[in-house]
Scaffold this active site. Structure first.
Site, PDB file in Angstrom:
ATOM      1  N   LYS A 192     -43.425 -69.295   5.450  1.00 62.34           N
ATOM      2  CA  LYS A 192     -44.378 -68.231   5.742  1.00 62.34           C
ATOM      3  C   LYS A 192     -44.729 -67.548   4.423  1.00 62.34           C
ATOM      4  O   LYS A 192     -43.848 -67.008   3.741  1.00 62.34           O
ATOM      5  CB  LYS A 192     -43.765 -67.216   6.716  1.00 62.34           C
ATOM      6  CG  LYS A 192     -44.711 -66.050   7.011  1.00 62.34           C
ATOM      7  CD  LYS A 192     -44.080 -64.997   7.903  1.00 62.34           C
ATOM      8  CE  LYS A 192     -44.853 -63.689   7.802  1.00 62.34           C
ATOM      9  NZ  LYS A 192     -44.074 -62.547   8.306  1.00 62.34           N
ATOM     10  N   GLY A 247     -44.099 -52.979   9.957  1.00 61.00           N
ATOM     11  CA  GLY A 247     -43.090 -51.964  10.246  1.00 61.00           C
ATOM     12  C   GLY A 247     -43.614 -50.675  10.854  1.00 61.00           C
ATOM     13  O   GLY A 247     -42.867 -49.740  11.077  1.00 61.00           O
ATOM     14  N   ALA A 254     -46.925 -58.628  12.547  1.00 61.27           N
ATOM     15  CA  ALA A 254     -46.865 -57.269  11.974  1.00 61.27           C
ATOM     16  C   ALA A 254     -47.604 -56.254  12.840  1.00 61.27           C
ATOM     17  O   ALA A 254     -48.709 -56.499  13.309  1.00 61.27           O
ATOM     18  CB  ALA A 254     -47.425 -57.206  10.557  1.00 61.27           C
ATOM     19  N   GLY A 255     -46.957 -55.142  13.037  1.00 61.78           N
ATOM     20  CA  GLY A 255     -47.580 -54.020  13.709  1.00 61.78           C
ATOM     21  C   GLY A 255     -47.271 -53.917  15.187  1.00 61.78           C
ATOM     22  O   GLY A 255     -47.350 -52.828  15.757  1.00 61.78           O
ATOM     23  N   ASN A 302     -40.552 -58.157  14.679  1.00 65.00           N
ATOM     24  CA  ASN A 302     -39.299 -57.866  13.992  1.00 65.00           C
ATOM     25  C   ASN A 302     -38.910 -56.401  14.158  1.00 65.00           C
ATOM     26  O   ASN A 302     -37.993 -56.077  14.918  1.00 65.00           O
ATOM     27  CB  ASN A 302     -39.422 -58.220  12.500  1.00 65.00           C
ATOM     28  CG  ASN A 302     -38.105 -58.067  11.752  1.00 65.00           C
ATOM     29  OD1 ASN A 302     -37.149 -57.463  12.220  1.00 65.00           O
ATOM     30  ND2 ASN A 302     -38.037 -58.622  10.560  1.00 65.00           N
ATOM     31  N   THR A 303     -39.646 -55.493  13.512  1.00 67.11           N
ATOM     32  CA  THR A 303     -39.276 -54.075  13.531  1.00 67.11           C
ATOM     33  C   THR A 303     -39.087 -53.528  14.940  1.00 67.11           C
ATOM     34  O   THR A 303     -38.138 -52.788  15.213  1.00 67.11           O
ATOM     35  CB  THR A 303     -40.348 -53.246  12.798  1.00 67.11           C
ATOM     36  OG1 THR A 303     -40.419 -53.695  11.435  1.00 67.11           O
ATOM     37  CG2 THR A 303     -40.040 -51.767  12.819  1.00 67.11           C
TER      38      THR A 303
END
Lengths: 255, 255, 255, 255
Positions: B97, B158, B184-185, B206-207
């Site tokens: 990635k 994040g 993301a987001g 993830n976050t």
């Protein structure tokens, strides 16, 4: 984890209620209800042919489901009360979803007639679930009137427009000590998940399932989405931030 | 129903990719990954201690997962390429990635350097998944450069802010013949479900999992939500309407 | 172009109503009201010191404005009626904005008590403008009760959260034959413009002006925004499209 | 208050730029431009008939306006550069809006060709205003390349869809030391006002004015809305709150 909520003394595990209108056949309806894992199924008393066993929609609702007859067609509290009594007398149980609607374009509920019907039926021992326009003061009165839950709309019935009343639903969830069941308007599983993330106790879905290309798969999708949203609510989502925060270390790898 | 999508010749069943940053312990990370049912797990090569077996984060990633090392920390195409080669040489496989980031406040990717790195690495036989700012012309160039998928951001890394770039992601899904993986987001399961309903091939989270109060339950929630959104996309949602349409018959019941 | 709307027999040109609460000084309030070009100014009767000429807030409201006393502090229809009568007896004119609020956290209006007060006061010859939670059936009853306009909230008082009840306000505009004046929640001129574009007859703004860094400039901004939104509504906006359409010719210039 | 911003050494008072495409007649275009109070007017060089005085669109642009020729029709940096040079040689001045578009469905700009054209033309003394897909790293490169402003899109050209890229525009405003001029997609005055409230230096509007039922009134509406949004930005809006805060005193009036 045992996560249930209680209505009328019954602990419910599934937080997805489904409706029985608009399906292309009784067969598909049965399959969709089964795929949804719903424990509570709403049906308009009007559609229950009390005389004919063969065509009776009740025969196509899985036996383990709790029946939630609704008073669709009622334009006043009085009519809603009469329909509820007929439903109970006909053996449909003592749960009743009150719908009092006299507006034919947006099908918006009449909150005041709904309060009146709730008062009468709760006293008669019904487990009353009123469909309502989200309004804090009305929800407080429904609570005092003995409602077992309140069912605010997300958008007008059958529009699939989503959680357009989010601001007011959030306030009901914050202030009312009854299960909040979002009813009407939810068009996609993501919207059902969002209602659950906000803290709704359950959602009721009908049009979005019945009018999907594949109603059975869509029923399953809603079941998963409602579970997902509920789980997220319990898990405690992380904070939202304006600026970024790295998930991976940013110190130059190659330094 | 067998619903898979293919990256680098491998048919993937789970459409939820997960990241490994920000977990409070390796133990919780392992449990969350397992609960997510993810088949692809991303990890910053920077965090892989190539010399120490004991502390190596790789030991805590379930063995059946495909490793997707990322080039976090790279600020140029050249650095990303070097990190990718080190990852492969270290036995991390040939998936990569690409993250090229030189902005420290919003951590927004450098699309131009990302295209350059993609070209080089695709020629070297890597399965390249570039993280990108959603931009149709850039996605077209990544496709020409040999990317195996494109990973547009929903919001800065994040932030848990959700699908803020929906308009552009919709266009990528419409125009690009590669899997679109929203990365993301995404902060809540409902947002992951929505991305899938729109037609994304997968999402990377993830976050939102790692910083949840209960990361393991949240991982499960995301798994269900991604399945729900995908199922809804396939099922074909019903139309959205401006005016109401009754689910139940409205002709006066009592007439 | 002569674009006015009529309330209580008076043709109003300005579609921005302003409130008088929360200003840091009477002086700034006066300047902000003048900058707003508002013709209608609301003031809580509670704040009118009927005995003292000096401190009386009325002295700081420009003389050419129509006074709209409100019943802030009323928790029941009865209290609202009493306040309205006192206001009229004190020479504040016969316009009255009904606010009946018993909820102290969100300050949401009590629609039911509001209908009752409207009925009584309209019969007594007041020009009644009821503040309400947007609800079609309630708006119909207010119309029948003799309201001169209805004032649905956009969001709870003082929150500056914007048009959170857009869906329901749109329906009121569509169905009710009275001026719809959006009251409460509007935090920015763009939101006031949007309400006007939707077809609201006017908006009432207080907190957003009074708590701005420069209340006088903000009052002027709201005046312009309301005019802009109204003009756009009358002009007939062009259609919204999913795909692009060139403003300039695209045939290759250099061919 | 003297509130101007500077481009190419010229202090501009109006923050509304307008385009000249899609008007039903030259006459209406002239009137709309005048009603808009715009000081900067964009026109596709392609539409300027350099040989015919009579049909030349330039004759219908008010003389006091600054001409901003655009490179519409260019598919590469090279073509954009050639069009810019022809425009200057033809006496259209040295301002140039770079549009490089090879996508015919969404008309999305090619950021990289745009950077290349900006570099070349800025060195040649042009005042360069590049149309772009909002991307922080690209905006930084445009700044380094000598752009006089950056013009991120709100939504695809001609769609009237509004500020769909709000998240990224907010970041450009936060991070780039050049005027940010939102171009494309703005369909209503409220959206123009919102862009200005966010801190944009200006907006460019074409389709929303030209395709309105009454383009002249709509031009005026946008002028007012842009002023309103700018004024609100400068005034410092009050804070947004989750819970209500009374504008009027709540202590019971009648106690």
């Amino acid at each position: 984890m045992k996560d249930t909520f209680t209505i009328g003394g019954i602990a419910l595990k599934s937080r997805l209620f489904v409706g029985t209108g608009k399906f292309s056949s009784h067969q598909i309806m049965t399959e969709a209800i089964e795929a949804s894992n719903a424990q509570v199924v709403t049906v308009a008393l009007r559609r229950i042919d009390l005389d004919s066993a063969e065509e009776n929609v009740l025969n196509f609702i899985p036996k383990n489901c709790i029946l939630l007859p609704n008073t669709s067609g009622a334009r006043t509290a009085e009519e809603a009360v009469r329909i509820a009594r007929i439903a109970r007398a006909a053996g449909c149980g003592n749960w009743i979803k009150i719908e009092v609607i006299s507006d034919h374009k947006y099908l918006l509920p009449d909150n005041y007639e709904t309060i009146k019907a709730t008062e009468i039926l709760a006293k008669e021992g019904f487990v009353v679930l009123p469909y309502m326009n989200p309004d804090l003061m009305v929800a407080k009165r429904l609570q005092e009137a003995g409602a077992a839950a309140v069912m605010p709309l997300g958008a007008p019935i059958g529009t699939n427009r989503g959680l357009k009343t989010k601001e007011m639903i959030r306030i009901l969830i914050d202030e009312i000590n009854l299960p909040i069941i979002v009813d009407a308007g939810i068009g996609k599983p993501s919207e059902a998940a969002e209602a659950m993330e906000m803290g709704a106790a359950a959602v009721l879905v009908n049009t979005a399932i019945a009018t999907a290309g594949d109603p059975v798969a869509m029923a399953r999708a809603f079941d998963l989405a409602v579970q997902a949203g509920r789980m997220a609510h319990i898990s405690g989502p992380g904070a939202t931030r304006l600026y970024a925060e790295a998930s991976s270390p940013l110190t130059g790898f190659l330094e």
